[in-house]
Scaffold this motif. Structure first.
Motif, PDB file in Angstrom:
ATOM      1  N   THR A  21     -52.862   5.030 -10.359  1.00  9.22           N
ATOM      2  CA  THR A  21     -53.382   5.757  -9.204  1.00  9.22           C
ATOM      3  C   THR A  21     -53.201   7.259  -9.387  1.00  9.22           C
ATOM      4  O   THR A  21     -54.140   8.037  -9.141  1.00  9.22           O
ATOM      5  CB  THR A  21     -52.671   5.286  -7.912  1.00  9.22           C
ATOM      6  OG1 THR A  21     -52.882   3.891  -7.765  1.00  9.22           O
ATOM      7  CG2 THR A  21     -53.197   6.015  -6.691  1.00  9.22           C
ATOM      8  N   MET A  22     -52.029   7.658  -9.827  1.00  9.47           N
ATOM      9  CA  MET A  22     -51.788   9.092 -10.029  1.00  9.47           C
ATOM     10  C   MET A  22     -52.671   9.653 -11.149  1.00  9.47           C
ATOM     11  O   MET A  22     -53.269  10.717 -10.985  1.00  9.47           O
ATOM     12  CB  MET A  22     -50.316   9.348 -10.356  1.00  9.47           C
ATOM     13  CG  MET A  22     -49.392   9.146  -9.175  1.00  9.47           C
ATOM     14  SD  MET A  22     -47.706   9.681  -9.509  1.00  9.47           S
ATOM     15  CE  MET A  22     -47.193   8.508 -10.775  1.00  9.47           C
ATOM     16  N   GLU A  23     -52.747   8.948 -12.261  1.00 15.84           N
ATOM     17  CA  GLU A  23     -53.465   9.482 -13.416  1.00 15.84           C
ATOM     18  C   GLU A  23     -54.979   9.414 -13.267  1.00 15.84           C
ATOM     19  O   GLU A  23     -55.693  10.305 -13.737  1.00 15.84           O
ATOM     20  CB  GLU A  23     -53.027   8.752 -14.683  1.00 15.84           C
ATOM     21  CG  GLU A  23     -51.599   9.067 -15.070  1.00 15.84           C
ATOM     22  CD  GLU A  23     -51.102   8.290 -16.268  1.00 15.84           C
ATOM     23  OE1 GLU A  23     -50.135   8.754 -16.900  1.00 15.84           O
ATOM     24  OE2 GLU A  23     -51.648   7.215 -16.583  1.00 15.84           O
ATOM     25  N   SER A  24     -55.480   8.387 -12.639  1.00 18.72           N
ATOM     26  CA  SER A  24     -56.930   8.192 -12.603  1.00 18.72           C
ATOM     27  C   SER A  24     -57.580   8.538 -11.270  1.00 18.72           C
ATOM     28  O   SER A  24     -58.790   8.708 -11.211  1.00 18.72           O
ATOM     29  CB  SER A  24     -57.275   6.745 -12.966  1.00 18.72           C
ATOM     30  OG  SER A  24     -56.873   6.471 -14.285  1.00 18.72           O
ATOM     31  N   THR A  46     -58.643  20.461 -16.767  1.00 23.32           N
ATOM     32  CA  THR A  46     -58.869  20.338 -18.210  1.00 23.32           C
ATOM     33  C   THR A  46     -58.346  19.008 -18.745  1.00 23.32           C
ATOM     34  O   THR A  46     -58.983  18.381 -19.596  1.00 23.32           O
ATOM     35  CB  THR A  46     -58.189  21.504 -18.958  1.00 23.32           C
ATOM     36  OG1 THR A  46     -58.756  22.730 -18.497  1.00 23.32           O
ATOM     37  CG2 THR A  46     -58.375  21.386 -20.455  1.00 23.32           C
ATOM     38  N   THR A  47     -57.202  18.573 -18.240  1.00 28.44           N
ATOM     39  CA  THR A  47     -56.588  17.341 -18.748  1.00 28.44           C
ATOM     40  C   THR A  47     -57.042  16.097 -17.988  1.00 28.44           C
ATOM     41  O   THR A  47     -56.637  14.983 -18.339  1.00 28.44           O
ATOM     42  CB  THR A  47     -55.048  17.438 -18.674  1.00 28.44           C
ATOM     43  OG1 THR A  47     -54.657  17.698 -17.322  1.00 28.44           O
ATOM     44  CG2 THR A  47     -54.521  18.527 -19.593  1.00 28.44           C
ATOM     45  N   ARG A  48     -57.869  16.274 -16.999  1.00 31.59           N
ATOM     46  CA  ARG A  48     -58.305  15.144 -16.164  1.00 31.59           C
ATOM     47  C   ARG A  48     -58.893  13.974 -16.960  1.00 31.59           C
ATOM     48  O   ARG A  48     -58.520  12.825 -16.726  1.00 31.59           O
ATOM     49  CB  ARG A  48     -59.298  15.631 -15.113  1.00 31.59           C
ATOM     50  CG  ARG A  48     -59.713  14.563 -14.150  1.00 31.59           C
ATOM     51  CD  ARG A  48     -60.661  15.126 -13.121  1.00 31.59           C
ATOM     52  NE  ARG A  48     -60.915  14.136 -12.080  1.00 31.59           N
ATOM     53  CZ  ARG A  48     -61.664  14.347 -11.040  1.00 31.59           C
ATOM     54  NH1 ARG A  48     -62.248  15.520 -10.869  1.00 31.59           N
ATOM     55  NH2 ARG A  48     -61.850  13.400 -10.155  1.00 31.59           N
ATOM     56  N   PRO A  49     -59.810  14.227 -17.918  1.00 31.59           N
ATOM     57  CA  PRO A  49     -60.357  13.082 -18.668  1.00 31.59           C
ATOM     58  C   PRO A  49     -59.284  12.308 -19.446  1.00 31.59           C
ATOM     59  O   PRO A  49     -59.343  11.083 -19.526  1.00 31.59           O
ATOM     60  CB  PRO A  49     -61.372  13.718 -19.628  1.00 31.59           C
ATOM     61  CG  PRO A  49     -61.734  15.022 -18.991  1.00 31.59           C
ATOM     62  CD  PRO A  49     -60.493  15.480 -18.288  1.00 31.59           C
ATOM     63  N   LEU A  50     -58.311  13.007 -19.995  1.00 33.22           N
ATOM     64  CA  LEU A  50     -57.233  12.327 -20.726  1.00 33.22           C
ATOM     65  C   LEU A  50     -56.376  11.495 -19.774  1.00 33.22           C
ATOM     66  O   LEU A  50     -56.025  10.358 -20.077  1.00 33.22           O
ATOM     67  CB  LEU A  50     -56.362  13.354 -21.450  1.00 33.22           C
ATOM     68  CG  LEU A  50     -57.059  14.154 -22.547  1.00 33.22           C
ATOM     69  CD1 LEU A  50     -56.144  15.276 -23.028  1.00 33.22           C
ATOM     70  CD2 LEU A  50     -57.460  13.266 -23.699  1.00 33.22           C
ATOM     71  N   ALA A  51     -56.035  12.083 -18.637  1.00 29.86           N
ATOM     72  CA  ALA A  51     -55.222  11.360 -17.656  1.00 29.86           C
ATOM     73  C   ALA A  51     -55.979  10.158 -17.111  1.00 29.86           C
ATOM     74  O   ALA A  51     -55.393   9.090 -16.919  1.00 29.86           O
ATOM     75  CB  ALA A  51     -54.822  12.305 -16.517  1.00 29.86           C
ATOM     76  N   GLN A  54     -55.783   7.440 -19.688  1.00 24.04           N
ATOM     77  CA  GLN A  54     -54.420   6.928 -19.768  1.00 24.04           C
ATOM     78  C   GLN A  54     -54.097   6.047 -18.562  1.00 24.04           C
ATOM     79  O   GLN A  54     -53.420   5.024 -18.687  1.00 24.04           O
ATOM     80  CB  GLN A  54     -53.428   8.091 -19.847  1.00 24.04           C
ATOM     81  CG  GLN A  54     -51.993   7.656 -19.985  1.00 24.04           C
ATOM     82  CD  GLN A  54     -51.695   6.974 -21.305  1.00 24.04           C
ATOM     83  OE1 GLN A  54     -52.336   7.232 -22.323  1.00 24.04           O
ATOM     84  NE2 GLN A  54     -50.729   6.083 -21.294  1.00 24.04           N
ATOM     85  N   GLY A  55     -54.588   6.446 -17.401  1.00 28.14           N
ATOM     86  CA  GLY A  55     -54.356   5.651 -16.196  1.00 28.14           C
ATOM     87  C   GLY A  55     -54.901   4.244 -16.328  1.00 28.14           C
ATOM     88  O   GLY A  55     -54.265   3.275 -15.888  1.00 28.14           O
ATOM     89  N   PHE A  56     -56.072   4.127 -16.923  1.00 26.09           N
ATOM     90  CA  PHE A  56     -56.646   2.793 -17.081  1.00 26.09           C
ATOM     91  C   PHE A  56     -55.856   1.944 -18.071  1.00 26.09           C
ATOM     92  O   PHE A  56     -55.751   0.733 -17.899  1.00 26.09           O
ATOM     93  CB  PHE A  56     -58.132   2.865 -17.443  1.00 26.09           C
ATOM     94  CG  PHE A  56     -58.990   2.986 -16.222  1.00 26.09           C
ATOM     95  CD1 PHE A  56     -59.415   1.861 -15.544  1.00 26.09           C
ATOM     96  CD2 PHE A  56     -59.326   4.227 -15.713  1.00 26.09           C
ATOM     97  CE1 PHE A  56     -60.178   1.953 -14.385  1.00 26.09           C
ATOM     98  CE2 PHE A  56     -60.089   4.348 -14.562  1.00 26.09           C
ATOM     99  CZ  PHE A  56     -60.513   3.207 -13.896  1.00 26.09           C
TER     100      PHE A  56
END
Length: 130
Positions: A21-24, A46-51, A54-56
């Protein structure tokens, strides 16, 4: 030990759903990105796509542990334990990698790795004793 292992697997899964939930979902909210050591809204964007990705990963590990717990409870222990031990084992290994990434990640690594470690140890001991 078997029941305790499954309880810890569920707790580990719920923690990983929260991390998902936090990452995605909430990554770009200041309360979330600050928790992960991000220093600005621009860096969070900037890091949103990576997070997000990772969340998934965390969600899929959680689903595996939950599905394994359900399968075990419904009388299919071979499938159930395969899912529980592989999912919790992956969570545990990921926490070790996080810990090895630097001292500032040690608390997060312990938080992420403690419940899957307990689930794996108790499950293994319980299965060996059965």
């Amino acid at each position: 030990m078997i029941l305790a292992s499954l309880v810890f697997a569920v707790i580990a899964a719920l923690l990983h759903v929260y991390i998902f939930t936090m990452e995605s979902i909430t990554w770009t909210r200041p309360a979330t990105w600050k928790r992960f050591g991000i220093t600005s809204q621009a860096d969070a964007e900037t890091t949103r796509p990576l997070a997000y990705n990772q969340g998934f990963y965390n969600l899929f590990l959680a689903v595996g542990a939950l599905a394994g717990t359900v399968a075990t409870a419904l009388g299919n222990p071979a499938v159930g334990w395969t899912l529980v031990l592989s999912s919790c084992g992956s969570m545990l290994l990921a926490s070790i990698v996080l810990a090895l990434s630097g001292r500032k990640y040690l608390r997060a690594a312990v938080t992420q790795g403690a419940t899957p470690l307990i689930a794996v140890v108790l499950g293994t001991l319980g299965l060996l004793a059965a």
